[in-house]
Structures are given as structure tokens and as C-alpha cells.
Scaffold this active site. Structure first.
Site, PDB file in Angstrom:
ATOM      1  N   HIS A  76       0.834  -1.202   0.000  1.00  0.00           N
ATOM      2  CA  HIS A  76       0.000   0.000   0.000  1.00  0.00           C
ATOM      3  C   HIS A  76       0.869   1.251   0.000  1.00  0.00           C
ATOM      4  O   HIS A  76       1.821   1.353   0.779  1.00  0.00           O
ATOM      5  CB  HIS A  76      -0.907   0.011   1.238  1.00  0.00           C
ATOM      6  CG  HIS A  76      -1.704   1.266   1.393  1.00  0.00           C
ATOM      7  ND1 HIS A  76      -1.498   2.156   2.426  1.00  0.00           N
ATOM      8  CD2 HIS A  76      -2.701   1.780   0.631  1.00  0.00           C
ATOM      9  CE1 HIS A  76      -2.352   3.160   2.303  1.00  0.00           C
ATOM     10  NE2 HIS A  76      -3.092   2.968   1.232  1.00  0.00           N
ATOM     11  N   SER A  77       0.581   2.183  -0.894  1.00  0.00           N
ATOM     12  CA  SER A  77       1.227   3.490  -0.932  1.00  0.00           C
ATOM     13  C   SER A  77       2.757   3.358  -1.037  1.00  0.00           C
ATOM     14  O   SER A  77       3.246   2.729  -1.985  1.00  0.00           O
ATOM     15  CB  SER A  77       0.803   4.291   0.306  1.00  0.00           C
ATOM     16  OG  SER A  77       1.085   5.655   0.152  1.00  0.00           O
ATOM     17  N   TYR A  78       3.515   3.897  -0.072  1.00  0.00           N
ATOM     18  CA  TYR A  78       4.973   3.720  -0.080  1.00  0.00           C
ATOM     19  C   TYR A  78       5.351   2.243  -0.125  1.00  0.00           C
ATOM     20  O   TYR A  78       6.379   1.866  -0.704  1.00  0.00           O
ATOM     21  CB  TYR A  78       5.578   4.383   1.167  1.00  0.00           C
ATOM     22  CG  TYR A  78       6.923   3.831   1.569  1.00  0.00           C
ATOM     23  CD1 TYR A  78       8.089   4.225   0.911  1.00  0.00           C
ATOM     24  CD2 TYR A  78       7.032   2.881   2.597  1.00  0.00           C
ATOM     25  CE1 TYR A  78       9.329   3.700   1.274  1.00  0.00           C
ATOM     26  CE2 TYR A  78       8.255   2.359   2.961  1.00  0.00           C
ATOM     27  CZ  TYR A  78       9.401   2.764   2.294  1.00  0.00           C
ATOM     28  OH  TYR A  78      10.625   2.237   2.646  1.00  0.00           O
ATOM     29  N   GLY A  80       4.483   0.030  -1.952  1.00  0.00           N
ATOM     30  CA  GLY A  80       4.689  -0.450  -3.317  1.00  0.00           C
ATOM     31  C   GLY A  80       6.165  -0.529  -3.670  1.00  0.00           C
ATOM     32  O   GLY A  80       6.605  -1.457  -4.365  1.00  0.00           O
ATOM     33  N   HIS A 217      -7.636   6.945   0.391  1.00  0.00           N
ATOM     34  CA  HIS A 217      -6.348   6.293   0.239  1.00  0.00           C
ATOM     35  C   HIS A 217      -6.123   5.201   1.286  1.00  0.00           C
ATOM     36  O   HIS A 217      -5.597   4.132   0.973  1.00  0.00           O
ATOM     37  CB  HIS A 217      -5.239   7.343   0.330  1.00  0.00           C
ATOM     38  CG  HIS A 217      -3.860   6.820   0.131  1.00  0.00           C
ATOM     39  ND1 HIS A 217      -3.439   6.202  -1.039  1.00  0.00           N
ATOM     40  CD2 HIS A 217      -2.771   6.830   0.970  1.00  0.00           C
ATOM     41  CE1 HIS A 217      -2.164   5.864  -0.932  1.00  0.00           C
ATOM     42  NE2 HIS A 217      -1.742   6.225   0.268  1.00  0.00           N
TER      43      HIS A 217
END
Length: 221
Positions: A76-78, A80, A217
Site C-alpha cells: 500500500h502506498s509507499y 509499493g 487512500h
């Protein structure tokens, strides 16, 4: 039964997957929710030296020490950047790779490199104003957590992010492209417009799935 390894984003910890993990386990799946070094219950391990490689090693060690084969890795988010780095190192252990409103890494580029100049500079200034090596967390409300109780829970658990994790560039060989199932999931109610570039990459890739969730998000909350 599928084995999922759920990797959180910046400021968060394995705690953020609580409801998702319970749901998946209730359906018979095996779920791991590791916390990256220097965050969550591992915040006491934060140092200026904790970087992207440190976090990639965290998840590589989960796969190795738990003897996982055929796992689905979700970032998720960072996160990735983390799962992409893990996939590059251990593609043979993975059955799937899912980017959840996440940065899809590119060789030689850091998390900061994907930001527009104004946001990049604001992040650098925020870290400098904090203590020089950590970025303070962003309020949960910014990430679309609208329920007051949930927002208080998230804000009470988020911790500063070692800034070197955003500064270090990914080092990729391309081996991660060999993971058989790849998907991008886009959260439609997010202020992070720079994520659209990864949606467009997924649209162009014939071997990727592209899915949407009508939420903020922090969709796992």
C-alpha cells in the site's frame, strides 16, 4: 487458500490491516502483516540509517523465515516500493503482486522522485523541521479516513517515517516482471494525484489487472 503478505505504507504499521486480515483469515486464508523497521511497534528501532533496503529486507525475511512459497504480496502506498523490491529479489516465491494505491518502483528512482516539485520540497522541509531524518505523519483525514473514531485510532498509531526510505532510489534488475499475476488497485477518493501515472502504466501493460475502489487512500481502514 491463499497466503497474503500485506505491507503497509509510510507512517503506518502492521496494525492498519487489522480488519482486512481478520476478514481474510475468516475466509480461510493465511495472512502476514509485518511492520517495517522503525515504525509502529518497531518505532524504537528507528535510526537515520533505516532506508528502503532495510524495509525490503524486512519482507524478504518474512518470506524466507516463514518458508512462504506462492504468496501474494500486497503493498500500500509507499509499500509499493517495498514489495517491488522484494519481487525483484525473490520472484520465485510469489504467485501475485498487488499495488494498492501504491508507488510502482522504477530502477534508479526514489519515492521523492515521483512527487511534483512543490510536494517534494514540502516533504524535505517537514523532515528538516522535525529532526532532520524523520518525516512526521500526515493526518488520517487527509487520506480519507472520515469516521472520527477511526481517524483518532489511525492518528494515535502513526509514527514518523525515516526519511532515508523516501530518499533512496530503487535498484531493480527486472526479475519482478516474472511474477505471474500483477494488479494495480486505485482508490478513487484520494488527494494523491501522482498515483495516476501508475494507473496509466497498468493500463498499458497487457499482463496487469486494473481495479478501482471507491474509497479514500487508507482503504484498509
Amino acid at each position: 487458500m491463499t497466503t497474503f503478505v500485506l505491507v503497509h505504507g509510510a507512517f503506518h504499521g502492521g496494525w492498519c490491516w487489522r480488519e482486512v486480515a481478520a476478514s481474510l483469515r475468516g475466509r480461510g486464508h493465511q495472512v502476514f502483516t509485518p511492520t517495517l523497521t522503525g515504525l509502529g511497534e518497531r518505532a524504537h528501532l528507528a535510526t537515520p540509517e533505516v532506508d528502503l533496503d532495510s524495509h525490503i529486507e524486512d519482507i524478504v525475511n518474512v518470506l524466507v523465515w516463514e518458508d512462504l512459497e506462492g504468496a501474494v504480496l500486497v503493498g500500500h502506498s509507499y509499500g509499493g516500493l517495498v514489495v517491488g523490491g522484494v519481487a525483484d529479489r525473490l520472484p520465485e516465491r510469489l504467485a501475485g503482486l498487488i499495488y494498492l494505491d501504491a508507488i510502482v518502483p522504477e530502477d534508479g528512482r526514489s519515492a521523492l522522485d515521483f512527487q511534483v516539485p512543490e510536494r517534494r520540497q514540502a516533504m524535505k522541509q517537514a523532515a528538516a523541521d522535525h529532526n532532520g531524518w524523520q518525516l512526521p505523519p500526515v493526518p488520517a483525514e487527509f487520506y480519507g479516513v472520515t469516521d472520527p473514531a477511526q481517524a483518532a485510532w489511525v492518528n494515535g498509531h502513526c509514527t514518523p517515517q525515516p526519511f532515508a526510505t523516501f530518499q533512496q532510489a530503487s535498484k531493480l534488475t527486472g526479475a519482478g516482471e516474472g511474477v505471474p499475476c500483477k494488479a494495480y488497485i486505485r482508490c478513487t477518493q484520494t488527494p494523491l494525484g501522482y498515483m495516476q501515472q501508475f494507473v496509466e502504466r497498468a493500463e498499458r501493460a497487457p499482463d496487469w489487472q486494473l481495479l478501482y475502489i471507491d474509497t479514500g487512500h487508507d482503504c484498509m481502514v
